[in-house]
Design a protein around this motif. Sequence first.
Motif, short mmCIF file in Angstrom:
data_model
loop_
_atom_site.label_atom_id
_atom_site.label_comp_id
_atom_site.label_asym_id
_atom_site.label_seq_id
_atom_site.Cartn_x
_atom_site.Cartn_y
_atom_site.Cartn_z
N ILE A 21 -22.54 -31.19 -29.82
CA ILE A 21 -22.23 -30.51 -28.55
C ILE A 21 -23.31 -30.76 -27.50
O ILE A 21 -23.00 -30.83 -26.30
CB ILE A 21 -21.96 -29.00 -28.79
N ASP A 46 -16.58 -14.50 -16.23
CA ASP A 46 -15.46 -14.41 -17.16
C ASP A 46 -14.37 -13.58 -16.48
O ASP A 46 -14.55 -12.39 -16.24
CB ASP A 46 -15.92 -13.74 -18.46
N ASP A 71 -7.60 -21.71 -24.63
CA ASP A 71 -7.19 -20.50 -25.35
C ASP A 71 -8.39 -19.69 -25.81
O ASP A 71 -9.51 -20.19 -25.83
CB ASP A 71 -6.38 -20.89 -26.61
N MET A 72 -8.12 -18.45 -26.21
CA MET A 72 -9.15 -17.61 -26.79
C MET A 72 -9.75 -18.32 -28.01
O MET A 72 -9.01 -18.82 -28.86
CB MET A 72 -8.49 -16.31 -27.25
N GLY A 73 -11.07 -18.41 -28.05
CA GLY A 73 -11.72 -19.07 -29.17
C GLY A 73 -11.75 -20.59 -29.08
O GLY A 73 -12.20 -21.26 -30.01
N ALA A 74 -11.27 -21.14 -27.97
CA ALA A 74 -11.25 -22.61 -27.83
C ALA A 74 -12.67 -23.17 -27.78
O ALA A 74 -12.92 -24.29 -28.24
CB ALA A 74 -10.48 -23.01 -26.58
N ASN A 82 -13.10 -28.68 -36.75
CA ASN A 82 -14.40 -28.44 -36.13
C ASN A 82 -14.63 -29.22 -34.84
O ASN A 82 -15.69 -29.15 -34.25
CB ASN A 82 -15.52 -28.80 -37.12
N GLU A 83 -13.61 -29.94 -34.43
CA GLU A 83 -13.75 -30.74 -33.21
C GLU A 83 -13.04 -30.04 -32.06
O GLU A 83 -12.07 -29.31 -32.25
CB GLU A 83 -13.11 -32.12 -33.40
N ARG A 84 -13.53 -30.31 -30.87
CA ARG A 84 -12.86 -29.85 -29.66
C ARG A 84 -12.65 -31.06 -28.77
O ARG A 84 -13.48 -31.96 -28.72
CB ARG A 84 -13.71 -28.83 -28.91
N TRP A 118 -11.50 -18.40 -17.98
CA TRP A 118 -10.20 -17.82 -17.61
C TRP A 118 -9.91 -17.94 -16.11
O TRP A 118 -9.51 -16.97 -15.46
CB TRP A 118 -10.07 -16.37 -18.10
N TYR A 136 -15.94 -33.42 -29.42
CA TYR A 136 -17.26 -33.05 -29.94
C TYR A 136 -17.13 -31.97 -30.99
O TYR A 136 -16.15 -31.22 -31.03
CB TYR A 136 -18.18 -32.57 -28.80
N SER A 137 -18.15 -31.90 -31.84
CA SER A 137 -18.27 -30.83 -32.83
C SER A 137 -19.50 -30.01 -32.44
O SER A 137 -20.21 -30.35 -31.50
CB SER A 137 -18.45 -31.43 -34.22
N LEU A 138 -19.79 -28.94 -33.19
CA LEU A 138 -21.01 -28.17 -32.91
C LEU A 138 -22.24 -29.05 -33.12
O LEU A 138 -23.25 -28.86 -32.45
CB LEU A 138 -21.07 -26.91 -33.78
N LYS A 184 -15.03 -22.15 -24.82
CA LYS A 184 -15.52 -22.16 -23.44
C LYS A 184 -16.97 -21.64 -23.38
O LYS A 184 -17.87 -22.29 -22.84
CB LYS A 184 -14.61 -21.31 -22.54
N THR A 185 -17.18 -20.45 -23.94
CA THR A 185 -18.52 -19.85 -23.91
C THR A 185 -19.51 -20.72 -24.69
O THR A 185 -20.64 -20.96 -24.23
CB THR A 185 -18.49 -18.43 -24.53
N THR A 186 -19.08 -21.21 -25.84
CA THR A 186 -19.97 -22.04 -26.66
C THR A 186 -20.42 -23.29 -25.89
O THR A 186 -21.59 -23.65 -25.93
CB THR A 186 -19.23 -22.46 -27.96
N1 LIG Z 1 -16.69 -28.17 -31.56
C1 LIG Z 1 -16.75 -26.86 -31.28
N2 LIG Z 1 -17.00 -26.46 -30.02
C2 LIG Z 1 -17.03 -25.17 -29.70
N3 LIG Z 1 -16.85 -24.15 -30.55
C3 LIG Z 1 -16.60 -24.48 -31.82
C4 LIG Z 1 -16.55 -25.83 -32.23
N4 LIG Z 1 -16.29 -25.85 -33.54
C5 LIG Z 1 -16.19 -24.57 -33.90
N5 LIG Z 1 -16.39 -23.72 -32.88
C6 LIG Z 1 -16.34 -22.25 -32.96
O1 LIG Z 1 -15.25 -21.77 -32.16
C7 LIG Z 1 -15.59 -20.52 -31.55
C8 LIG Z 1 -15.47 -20.65 -30.06
O2 LIG Z 1 -15.71 -19.39 -29.48
P1 LIG Z 1 -16.02 -19.17 -27.94
O3 LIG Z 1 -16.46 -17.75 -27.79
O4 LIG Z 1 -16.90 -20.23 -27.43
O5 LIG Z 1 -14.56 -19.35 -27.31
P2 LIG Z 1 -14.05 -18.98 -25.86
O6 LIG Z 1 -13.16 -20.09 -25.43
O7 LIG Z 1 -15.19 -18.64 -24.96
O8 LIG Z 1 -13.17 -17.69 -26.15
P3 LIG Z 1 -12.79 -16.45 -25.18
O9 LIG Z 1 -11.56 -16.87 -24.42
O10 LIG Z 1 -12.49 -15.35 -26.13
O11 LIG Z 1 -13.95 -16.18 -24.27
C9 LIG Z 1 -17.01 -20.21 -31.99
O12 LIG Z 1 -16.95 -19.35 -33.13
C10 LIG Z 1 -17.58 -21.56 -32.39
O13 LIG Z 1 -18.60 -21.49 -33.36
#
Ligand SMILES: Nc1ncnc2c1ncn2[C@@H]1O[C@H](COP(=O)(O)OP(=O)(O)OP(=O)(O)O)[C@@H](O)[C@H]1O
Length: 148
Positions: free
Chosen positions: A15, A85, A37-40, A138-140, A115, A10-12, A42-44
């Motif tokens: 989502i 978290d 990973d960090m920024g993967a 932009n995909e996950r 985590w 999925y992309s944003l 999860k929160t989004t």
């Molecule tokens: N398809 C997508 N799904 C989710 N996030 C995306 C996607 N494409 C881009 N992003 C971007 O990736 C980032 C994901 O950040 P997010 O805080 O959700 O990560 P996290 O896994 O919770 O990190 P942390 O381990 O630091 O808590 C956001 O800036 C978001 O806009």
Amino acid sequence: MPAPLLQISYSLATIENAARQFWQVAHAYNILAFSGDMGAGKTTFIHALCNYLQVQDAVSSPTFALINEYHFDDNGRDRVMYHMDWYRLRNTEEAIDSGMEDCLLQKDNYSLIEWPEKAPEIIPHPHLWITIKTHGENERMMDVWLKN
Ligand SMILES: Nc1ncnc2c1ncn2[C@@H]1O[C@H](COP(=O)(O)OP(=O)(O)OP(=O)(O)O)[C@@H](O)[C@H]1O
Ligand SMILES: [Mg+2]
């Protein structure tokens, strides 16, 4: 290796649809562990799921509060969702001391964990183990595994 229960990319932009597909499978399990990973993302993704479920409380990042509590209407029934978290936890003892285990033992409520690898021993079975990986810019890619 068994197959995942679900695999979604999925992309944003897509989502919300991913959250809907995810919930069709995940609603039957009350413990959802999000690994990545960090920024993967999860929160989004959890925020997108909360939007889909129309949670009543403002959804904020649990970066400072270790446990956020949300409420949503589950077919006319008030349902609690804990968003935890564990990033800052150093060990299992800290997880227990900060009330994580108490949440996990509430079988009528949902617990969503970022985590989870910080204290995997305290996560009761069965639960879902969800991995999120970047997939292009932009995909996950999300894989949902049943841990029995
Ligand atoms: N398809 C997508 N799904 C989710 N996030 C995306 C996607 N494409 C881009 N992003 C971007 O990736 C980032 C994901 O950040 P997010 O805080 O959700 O990560 P996290 O896994 O919770 O990190 P942390 O381990 O630091 O808590 C956001 O800036 C978001 O806009
Ligand atoms: Mg996060």
